[in-house]
Design a protein around this motif. Structure first.
Motif, short mmCIF file in Angstrom:
data_model
loop_
_atom_site.label_atom_id
_atom_site.label_comp_id
_atom_site.label_asym_id
_atom_site.label_seq_id
_atom_site.Cartn_x
_atom_site.Cartn_y
_atom_site.Cartn_z
N ILE A 9 -3.12 -3.51 3.16
CA ILE A 9 -3.74 -4.66 2.48
C ILE A 9 -5.20 -4.71 2.92
N VAL A 10 -6.11 -4.68 1.95
CA VAL A 10 -7.54 -4.55 2.25
C VAL A 10 -8.33 -5.69 1.63
N ASP A 11 -9.21 -6.28 2.42
CA ASP A 11 -10.27 -7.13 1.90
C ASP A 11 -11.56 -6.34 2.08
N ARG A 12 -12.05 -5.75 1.00
CA ARG A 12 -13.17 -4.83 1.07
C ARG A 12 -14.38 -5.47 1.75
N GLY A 13 -14.96 -4.70 2.65
CA GLY A 13 -16.11 -5.18 3.39
C GLY A 13 -15.77 -6.08 4.55
N ALA A 14 -14.46 -6.30 4.78
CA ALA A 14 -14.08 -7.24 5.83
C ALA A 14 -13.03 -6.66 6.78
N ALA A 15 -11.79 -6.57 6.34
CA ALA A 15 -10.72 -6.19 7.25
C ALA A 15 -9.52 -5.65 6.46
N SER A 16 -8.57 -5.04 7.20
CA SER A 16 -7.36 -4.48 6.60
C SER A 16 -6.15 -4.75 7.48
N MET A 17 -4.97 -4.72 6.84
CA MET A 17 -3.70 -4.82 7.56
C MET A 17 -2.81 -3.65 7.16
N VAL A 18 -2.17 -3.04 8.13
CA VAL A 18 -1.16 -2.01 7.91
C VAL A 18 0.21 -2.66 8.02
N VAL A 19 1.08 -2.33 7.08
CA VAL A 19 2.45 -2.84 7.11
C VAL A 19 3.39 -1.68 7.44
N ASP A 20 3.95 -1.71 8.63
CA ASP A 20 4.88 -0.71 9.15
C ASP A 20 4.22 0.63 9.43
N THR A 21 4.79 1.33 10.41
CA THR A 21 4.38 2.69 10.74
C THR A 21 5.65 3.53 10.79
N VAL A 22 5.52 4.84 10.68
CA VAL A 22 6.70 5.70 10.56
C VAL A 22 6.98 6.45 11.86
N TRP A 23 8.24 6.90 12.03
CA TRP A 23 8.61 7.51 13.30
C TRP A 23 8.28 9.00 13.38
N ASP A 24 8.11 9.65 12.27
CA ASP A 24 7.76 11.07 12.26
C ASP A 24 6.26 11.20 12.56
N THR A 25 5.91 11.84 13.66
CA THR A 25 4.51 11.89 14.07
C THR A 25 3.63 12.58 13.03
N GLY A 26 4.16 13.61 12.38
CA GLY A 26 3.39 14.28 11.34
C GLY A 26 3.11 13.38 10.15
N TRP A 27 4.12 12.64 9.71
CA TRP A 27 3.93 11.73 8.58
C TRP A 27 3.02 10.56 8.97
N ALA A 28 3.13 10.10 10.20
CA ALA A 28 2.25 9.01 10.65
C ALA A 28 0.79 9.42 10.54
N LYS A 29 0.50 10.66 10.94
CA LYS A 29 -0.88 11.15 10.84
C LYS A 29 -1.28 11.32 9.38
N ARG A 30 -0.34 11.74 8.54
CA ARG A 30 -0.63 11.92 7.12
C ARG A 30 -0.97 10.58 6.46
#
Length: 331
Positions: A32-53
């Motif tokens: 979720i992005v407010d351009r020019g201001a800030a962002s929020m990430v919702v959830d992260t994944v357990w596979d380290t390769g996919w997390a980097k992707r």
């Protein structure tokens, strides 16, 4: 990448990174992005390769809107074991119940060791091989982090509002259901709801904790929000029709399962009978249909008068053995 996989813009300043078809570990995440201001990430994944992707795919989107907030929708590792890939200065939020459950979960190293043992045991006949077979299915080739990732540093009880720049994100705890700490994130100005694992779409859901009535109440709450887009924890983005179909699935499981329980039919046989019934047809093409066995093991426990609780290792192993047996025998 498969069809429908990857980053998809679903509203103004809102994206989902999708992992179809949504089986074990194929977790959707959001931005979720407010351009020019800030962002929020919702959830992260357990596979380290996919997390980097995921992090790489979203880099340009947050160039002028740094990630200041991260949300973990619940305590399953496939929704938060990628927390070390988000900026160290970002605040991570989850529900109080989810936070407590995260502290009790097996660490990644233990799950990795368990999965390796499962791979070795897979060819063995009987329950040990059944568990091994299913453990391989659960891991799905993912590479887990070597140590326990960063835990959330902010929690809330029932509701919380987080401002992402000028955008409001409304959080609500709707558990316990799938797990102890299930929460949703509603972005009102975009008409988007990130539902975590309260929504499995085209993918068979799992009741690990319960009670089931809480999950059905949570689905009623999601329906009442009347959002334009719902992002499930697993499966494609959807609308109200798919939410209602998931509720119909649980209503059927509740009614048909209870009939088998009252008749004294053992839970695994009950699941097999239910999957062979005409009523199962509308749900038969969902991926991982054998997960009904896992949910039935939880429901039988609850119907037997035991309190709702997170699954112990012993409970998980027993459920995996039953599901693995079903897969290996082609039932």
């Amino acid at each position: 990448m498969s069809a429908g996989e990857g980053l998809e813009q679903i509203a103004d300043g809102v994206w989902a990174f999708l992992r179809p078809p949504g089986s074990w570990g194929q977790t959707n995440t959001g931005l979720i992005v407010d351009r020019g201001a800030a962002s929020m990430v919702v959830d992260t994944v357990w596979d380290t390769g996919w997390a980097k992707r995921v992090a790489s795919a979203t880099t340009l989107l947050v160039t002028d809107a740094p990630i200041t907030e991260v949300l973990n929708t619940h305590s399953d590792g496939d929704h938060w074991w990628g927390n070390d890939t988000v900026p160290a200065e970002a605040r991570i939020t989850t529900s109080v119940a989810s936070f407590e459950a995260m502290k009790e979960e097996l660490p990644p190293a233990a799950v990795t060791a368990f999965a390796r043992l499962g791979r070795l045991a897979g060819p063995v006949l009987g329950p040990i091989g059944d568990v091994g077979t299913y453990m391989n299915t659960v891991r799905g080739g993912a590479r887990f982090p070597r140590k326990l990732p960063r835990l959330p540093d902010h929690t809330f009880e029932v509701t919380e509002r987080i401002d992402v720049g000028a955008r409001q994100v409304q959080l609500r705890y709707l558990g316990p259901a799938h797990t102890a700490g299930d929460l949703i994130a509603h972005v009102p100005d975009a008409g988007v709801v990130f539902a975590g694992d309260l929504l499995f779409i085209g993918s068979t859901p799992i009741l690990w904790h319960g009670p089931l009535t809480n999950w059905m109440d949570a689905l009623d709450h999601l329906i009442a929000l009347d959002a334009a887009v719902y992002v499930p924890g697993h499966g494609p983005i959807c609308g109200l029709d798919e939410v209602r179909k998931l509720r119909a699935y649980w209503a059927w499981v509740d009614a048909a399962g209870r009939q088998h329980f009252d008749a004294g039919v053992e839970s695994v046989h009950a699941a097999r009978n239910m999957m062979a019934s005409p009523e199962f047809v509308p749900f038969a093409k969902w991926c991982s249909p054998e997960r009904l066995v896992l949910s039935m093991s939880t429901l039988y426990r609850l119907w037997d008068g035991k309190p709702a609780a997170p699954p112990t290792l012993v409970r998980r192993v027993a459920a995996f053995a039953a599901a693995g047996a079903m897969l290996r025998r082609g039932k």
